[in-house]
Enzyme design. Structure first.
Site, mmCIF file in Angstrom:
data_model
loop_
_atom_site.group_PDB
_atom_site.id
_atom_site.type_symbol
_atom_site.label_atom_id
_atom_site.label_comp_id
_atom_site.label_asym_id
_atom_site.label_seq_id
_atom_site.Cartn_x
_atom_site.Cartn_y
_atom_site.Cartn_z
ATOM 1 N N ASN A 1 -3.551 2.781 6.994
ATOM 2 C CA ASN A 1 -2.602 3.179 5.965
ATOM 3 C C ASN A 1 -3.375 3.507 4.693
ATOM 4 O O ASN A 1 -3.598 2.647 3.857
ATOM 5 C CB ASN A 1 -1.589 2.065 5.686
ATOM 6 C CG ASN A 1 -0.741 2.370 4.470
ATOM 7 O OD1 ASN A 1 -0.569 3.530 4.107
ATOM 8 N ND2 ASN A 1 -0.232 1.348 3.821
ATOM 9 N N CYS B 1 -9.175 -1.883 3.001
ATOM 10 C CA CYS B 1 -8.387 -0.747 2.508
ATOM 11 C C CYS B 1 -8.762 -0.408 1.060
ATOM 12 O O CYS B 1 -9.858 0.042 0.804
ATOM 13 C CB CYS B 1 -6.899 -1.025 2.686
ATOM 14 S SG CYS B 1 -5.849 0.437 2.552
ATOM 15 N N LEU B 2 -7.872 -0.618 0.099
ATOM 16 C CA LEU B 2 -8.209 -0.338 -1.295
ATOM 17 C C LEU B 2 -9.393 -1.187 -1.736
ATOM 18 O O LEU B 2 -10.260 -0.725 -2.485
ATOM 19 C CB LEU B 2 -6.999 -0.597 -2.198
ATOM 20 C CG LEU B 2 -7.183 -0.297 -3.687
ATOM 21 C CD1 LEU B 2 -7.428 1.186 -3.930
ATOM 22 C CD2 LEU B 2 -5.978 -0.770 -4.500
ATOM 23 N N GLU C 1 -5.663 -7.300 10.184
ATOM 24 C CA GLU C 1 -4.591 -8.290 10.303
ATOM 25 C C GLU C 1 -3.361 -7.766 11.025
ATOM 26 O O GLU C 1 -2.519 -8.545 11.485
ATOM 27 C CB GLU C 1 -4.178 -8.780 8.909
ATOM 28 C CG GLU C 1 -3.170 -7.917 8.176
ATOM 29 C CD GLU C 1 -3.702 -6.554 7.748
ATOM 30 O OE1 GLU C 1 -2.891 -5.658 7.467
ATOM 31 O OE2 GLU C 1 -4.936 -6.390 7.673
ATOM 32 N N GLY D 1 -4.455 7.025 1.901
ATOM 33 C CA GLY D 1 -4.470 8.434 1.529
ATOM 34 C C GLY D 1 -5.747 8.839 0.823
ATOM 35 O O GLY D 1 -5.935 10.011 0.493
ATOM 36 N N PHE D 2 -6.618 7.847 0.561
ATOM 37 C CA PHE D 2 -7.935 8.088 -0.028
ATOM 38 C C PHE D 2 -8.978 7.542 0.941
ATOM 39 O O PHE D 2 -8.689 6.678 1.769
ATOM 40 C CB PHE D 2 -8.071 7.396 -1.387
ATOM 41 C CG PHE D 2 -7.189 7.971 -2.461
ATOM 42 C CD1 PHE D 2 -7.691 8.873 -3.382
ATOM 43 C CD2 PHE D 2 -5.847 7.598 -2.555
ATOM 44 C CE1 PHE D 2 -6.883 9.406 -4.379
ATOM 45 C CE2 PHE D 2 -5.031 8.128 -3.543
ATOM 46 C CZ PHE D 2 -5.545 9.037 -4.456
ATOM 47 N N SER E 1 0.812 -1.214 0.000
ATOM 48 C CA SER E 1 0.000 0.000 0.000
ATOM 49 C C SER E 1 0.845 1.263 0.000
ATOM 50 O O SER E 1 0.338 2.348 -0.288
ATOM 51 C CB SER E 1 -0.938 0.013 1.220
ATOM 52 O OG SER E 1 -1.836 -1.074 1.183
ATOM 53 N N GLN F 1 -12.455 0.560 -0.627
ATOM 54 C CA GLN F 1 -12.760 1.730 -1.446
ATOM 55 C C GLN F 1 -13.354 1.335 -2.794
ATOM 56 O O GLN F 1 -14.305 1.960 -3.280
ATOM 57 C CB GLN F 1 -11.485 2.556 -1.631
ATOM 58 C CG GLN F 1 -10.943 3.134 -0.329
ATOM 59 C CD GLN F 1 -9.479 3.545 -0.430
ATOM 60 O OE1 GLN F 1 -8.852 3.403 -1.482
ATOM 61 N NE2 GLN F 1 -8.935 4.045 0.664
ATOM 62 N N HIS G 1 -6.809 -2.030 8.919
ATOM 63 C CA HIS G 1 -6.132 -3.305 8.673
ATOM 64 C C HIS G 1 -6.285 -4.226 9.879
ATOM 65 O O HIS G 1 -5.467 -4.193 10.796
ATOM 66 C CB HIS G 1 -4.651 -3.068 8.383
ATOM 67 C CG HIS G 1 -4.379 -2.582 7.007
ATOM 68 N ND1 HIS G 1 -3.956 -3.406 5.991
ATOM 69 C CD2 HIS G 1 -4.494 -1.350 6.460
ATOM 70 C CE1 HIS G 1 -3.807 -2.700 4.871
ATOM 71 N NE2 HIS G 1 -4.137 -1.452 5.136
#
Length: 384
Positions: free
Chosen positions: A317, A275-276, A361, A319-320, A53, A279, A359
């Site tokens: 972690n 995370c991603l 994990e 930024g979006f 990431s 999104q 996250h």
């Protein structure tokens, strides 16, 4: 007469606004360009540097004692470091941990990653918080020769992460199976020998410990590249689909990932994203994402689950972020950041589909968020 020690700086960090920091270089030599972020975690620097990431980013560590426990292969989240570089306050000392295999300086150098020490990280972090994540150029030259104007120009030339698809750069080249479970004393990583659920994990930059958590939750994991189509995912006849973390702009990666996710949703399978993956699931459901000023990077972020009122200490972690105001009917916010109120999770009200921004994990709580993997397994069990 004794010679004075050479105190010339051997590394230089140049920001796009013309601000320059000098320090002592370690790791690889050369120059790299990236977005600069900061991470507030007190441990886990090796996991952070190898987290996919962080592609396209240089990490400023706010905790001064970075490198003191050395490095070891077990703590890598992927094969090699992905973060472009490292900024620390104090030079790494000799490791003092029984698990150490290689000192951080050598580990960075062998893997082509540049680092700079002796930096006023408080000042740098304050600048990032106030002005947003800057574009920078980081140079390490043992002779101390720097063309500052050229470095500033390189920082300004960095394209930035907005609109950038980086998942293709960090995903696996081909599919593979995963059966390694979470680390346990004293044997290390055991193998999952009696899985109950077939899971396809789509790799947008997956961390190894996420795959271990899936295996520990009873999953037979098949990992597919980021560009996998819905037909390729469904051809494995999975009981559920996992959407991994990863770098870059979710809208850019979503150009090919969103059609895949929509196809999976149409197949009515349990879905879990991190995370991603969170999104892009939101994008597939009709929501939008936004670029944050300096993002969330740390291991002490409190996140509240609306349904239970439970507060988890999480690792972040990103930024979006998903714009909670854009969630369509049938999609509800499940988790929220107690730092700034930003979205940290969504769920479908009528299907076993959910995702989180943090996250689980990484276990800073340490086990506050592991229930999410168990929930995914329970959703699959309920469908079988």
């Amino acid at each position: 007469m004794a010679h004075e020690p050479d105190t010339r700086p051997t590394a230089c960090l140049a920001l796009a606004d013309g601000t320059v920091f000098y320090g002592r270089g370690f790791g690889a030599t050369g120059v790299t360009q990236a977005e600069l972020c900061f991470n507030t975690a007190m441990t886990g620097y090796q996991e952070i540097m190898t987290d996919p990431s962080y592609a396209g980013q240089i990490v400023t560590f706010t905790f001064p004692h970075i490198g003191n426990t050395g490095t070891n292969p077990e703590d890598d989240e992927t094969g090699d470091p992905v973060a472009a570089g490292m900024v620390v306050k104090w030079d790494p000392t000799d490791p003092s941990n029984w698990r150490n295999v290689e000192v951080l300086d050598d580990w960075m150098a062998k893997r082509g990653r540049i680092a700079i020490g002796g930096i006023d990280t408080r000042r740098l972090t304050r600048a990032i918080r106030q002005q947003g994540a800057p574009h920078v150029a980081l140079a390490h030259d043992p002779e101390g020769n720097f063309d500052v104007e050229a470095l500033v120009a390189q920082a300004r030339d960095f394209a930035g992460l907005e609109g950038m698809d980086l998942a293709k750069d960090v995903t696996c080249a081909q599919s593979y199976k995963w059966d390694e479970m979470r680390w346990a004393w004293p044997d290390g990583y055991p193998r999952q020998e009696a899985p109950k659920h077939k899971v396809v994990a789509v790799d947008f930059g997956a961390k190894r410990n996420i795959l271990r958590c899936l295996a520990s939750a009873g999953c037979d994991v098949t990992v597919l590249p980021a560009t996998a189509t819905a037909e390729e995912v469904l051809s494995h006849k999975p009981d559920g689909v996992f959407l991994s973390n990863g770098p870059g702009d979710p809208a850019a990666t979503g150009n090919y990932a969103v059609p895949m996710i929509k196809g999976v949703l149409a197949a009515d399978l349990p879905v879990f994203g991190i995370c991603l993956g969170h999104q892009m699931l939101a994008l597939a459901l009709g929501a939008t994402t936004i670029k944050m000023s300096h993002g969330h990077h740390g291991a002490n972020h409190p996140v509240k689950e609306h349904a239970t009122g439970k507060v988890e200490i999480t690792s972040m972690n990103h930024g979006f972020a998903v714009d909670a105001q854009s969630l369509p009917e049938g999609v509800e916010e499940s988790h929220v950041s107690l730092f700034d109120g930003s979205n940290c999770g969504i769920r479908l009200t009528d299907k076993p589909v959910f995702s989180v921004q943090h996250h689980p994990e990484a276990s800073p709580g340490p086990q506050d968020s592991y229930y999410l993997f168990e929930r995914f397994a329970e959703n699959m069990a309920a469908r079988s």
